[in-house]
Design a protein around this motif. Structure first.
Motif, PDB file in Angstrom:
ATOM      1  N   ASP A 124       0.832  -1.205   0.000  1.00  0.00           N
ATOM      2  CA  ASP A 124       0.000   0.000   0.000  1.00  0.00           C
ATOM      3  C   ASP A 124       0.863   1.251   0.000  1.00  0.00           C
ATOM      4  N   GLN A 169       2.382   1.812  -3.513  1.00  0.00           N
ATOM      5  CA  GLN A 169       1.403   2.299  -4.481  1.00  0.00           C
ATOM      6  C   GLN A 169       0.998   3.742  -4.225  1.00  0.00           C
ATOM      7  N   ASN A 170       1.171   4.203  -2.992  1.00  0.00           N
ATOM      8  CA  ASN A 170       0.784   5.574  -2.649  1.00  0.00           C
ATOM      9  C   ASN A 170       1.902   6.246  -1.860  1.00  0.00           C
ATOM     10  N   PRO A 187       4.005   9.005  -0.398  1.00  0.00           N
ATOM     11  CA  PRO A 187       3.863  10.450  -0.178  1.00  0.00           C
ATOM     12  C   PRO A 187       5.007  11.200  -0.855  1.00  0.00           C
ATOM     13  N   ASN A 229      -1.796   4.024   9.311  1.00  0.00           N
ATOM     14  CA  ASN A 229      -2.196   3.840   7.909  1.00  0.00           C
ATOM     15  C   ASN A 229      -3.569   3.193   7.769  1.00  0.00           C
TER      16      ASN A 229
END
Length: 414
Positions: free
Chosen positions: A51, A54-55, A57, A304
């Motif tokens: 996760d 894929q994202n 920051p 998260n």
């Protein structure tokens, strides 16, 4: 056979003997279900990591994270020599014939530690690819070369005559290597980073030459071997009652206040004994590291919103079970001591106080693990929080009843 062939054969014999001792313990560990717990923790961590990849920051300090993770693996060079106390008498006269023995030990150490470094780098790679300092496969080549240089420096540290010099130069080496690893991960300028790396290596090389060294550090290698065995036996004692090396005792001043809380009277004899055993032996050290790691993992998962909060619940319970498994070795620390049969102290008093110490310590460690989940302390996660509180309050009590039954059976067998 030549002298070097004999030393190689001795190395292989010692290594084979060690493997014969360890393999049965590995089988006990495999049957305990511990690998399944690790697999669950690994799956949970992998889901969170995917996760994150894929994202990512935009302000995530990837280079700093990589340097913090990889620098210890670059600098730390464990050395298994398989030497024993008796070798000081029987092998020291042939010290000049042990070059091949040491060479085999160096090869094994570098191979295993480099494999661990590359494995962690492979896990870090998907995140590293998204950084501005990405240089492809060259980062692996550079880190392995720097690792080789550190392995040589670590060996020079083992040869140093004074412990104070060893501690200071090791701390300096780790700090400078952090700068080197960070520089390559950031890749501000390849030429500048290469110059800094060469300068750091040259500086350390000059410093290491200035310290007085021993030819063959017998005492240091034997002490390291003892420490390695203590750690291995301490780990396997989670799963089976073993009698290995004597425990490694440390003061741990930051936990000394726990000992001072115990009243100095006969009725608190076993409370004092088990608290001081926890504080000053590897049992407490492992528990502390597990609790801190668990609290960090719990925080990351809770922050998260892993699996809508259920990931933190699973992580909290798993780390609670792992910590309690390690804490269970406390009851075995003095199981074979003869002084219990000499002094007029009640066995039932020992059992009650051991259970009390075990329960209190478990409550404290579970509370710390729960604190790590504070990012999800709000009404939206009420169900998850209630379940974790129930586990925190109920599990130590259920464990105390179980421990009481086990101690009673052991007393009957004795």
């Amino acid at each position: 056979m030549t002298d070097q062939s004999i030393s190689i054969e001795l190395w292989r014999k010692r290594k084979h003997e060690f493997a014969k001792v360890i393999v049965p313990y590995l089988m006990y560990m495999a049957r305990s279900g511990f690998p399944a717990v690790l697999a669950l923790v690994g799956i949970l961590a992998a889901l969170q990591y995917v996760d994150l990849i894929q994202n990512v920051p935009p302000d995530l300090p990837i280079a700093w994270i990589g340097a913090i993770i990889l620098t210890p693996l670059v600098c730390y060079s464990p050395f298994r020599s398989y030497l024993k106390e008796a070798d000081v008498i029987f092998l020291m006269p042939m010290e000049h014939k042990l070059k091949s023995y040491l060479k085999m030990a160096h090869i094994r150490s570098f191979r295993n530690s480099s494999g661990l470094l590359l494995s962690v780098l492979l896990i870090f790679w998907p995140l590293y690819r998204q950084s501005d300092g990405y240089i492809g496969i060259w980062i692996a080549v550079i880190l392995v070369l720097v690792k080789l240089i550190n392995a040589n420096f670590a060996w020079q540290e083992r040869r140093m005559a004074w412990d104070q010099h060893r501690t200071i130069i090791r701390l300096l080496r780790w700090l400078l290597m952090f700068v080197v690893v960070l520089g390559w991960l950031m890749r501000v300028s390849i030429l500048t980073t290469a110059i800094v790396t060469i300068s750091v290596v040259a500086l350390l090389f000059t410093l290491y030459r200035s310290f007085k060294k021993q030819g063959f550090p017998w005492r240091r290698l034997i002490e390291e071997e003892k420490l390695s065995l203590r750690r291995i036996y301490s780990f396997f004692s989670w799963f089976i009652d073993i009698q290995g090396e004597a425990p490694n005792v440390k003061q741990r001043r930051y936990l000394g206040w726990l000992i001072r809380l115990v009243p100095y009277r006969k009725s608190s004899t076993f409370i004092y004994l088990h608290v001081i055993t926890f504080v000053r032996t590897e049992i407490g050290g492992i528990c502390i590291r597990l609790v801190l790691l668990g609290a960090l993992v719990n925080y990351m998962i809770a922050d998260n919103d892993g699996m809508m909060g259920w990931g933190a619940v699973i992580s909290f319970v798993l780390f609670g079970l792992i910590v309690s498994l390690q804490l269970s070795t406390l009851r075995k620390a003095h199981r074979h001591a003869i002084w219990k049969d000499i002094f007029p102290l009640s066995v039932h008093l020992q059992q009650r106080q051991l259970i009390a110490v075990d329960q209190i310590l478990l409550y404290i460690m579970l509370a710390i693990l729960l604190v790590g989940t504070f990012p999800m302390w709000n009404i939206g996660y009420a169900t998850q929080l209630i379940l974790m509180l129930i586990f925190l309050l109920a599990y130590p009590m259920l464990r105390a009843k179980r421990l009481q039954t086990v101690l009673r059976k052991e007393e009957e067998l004795d």
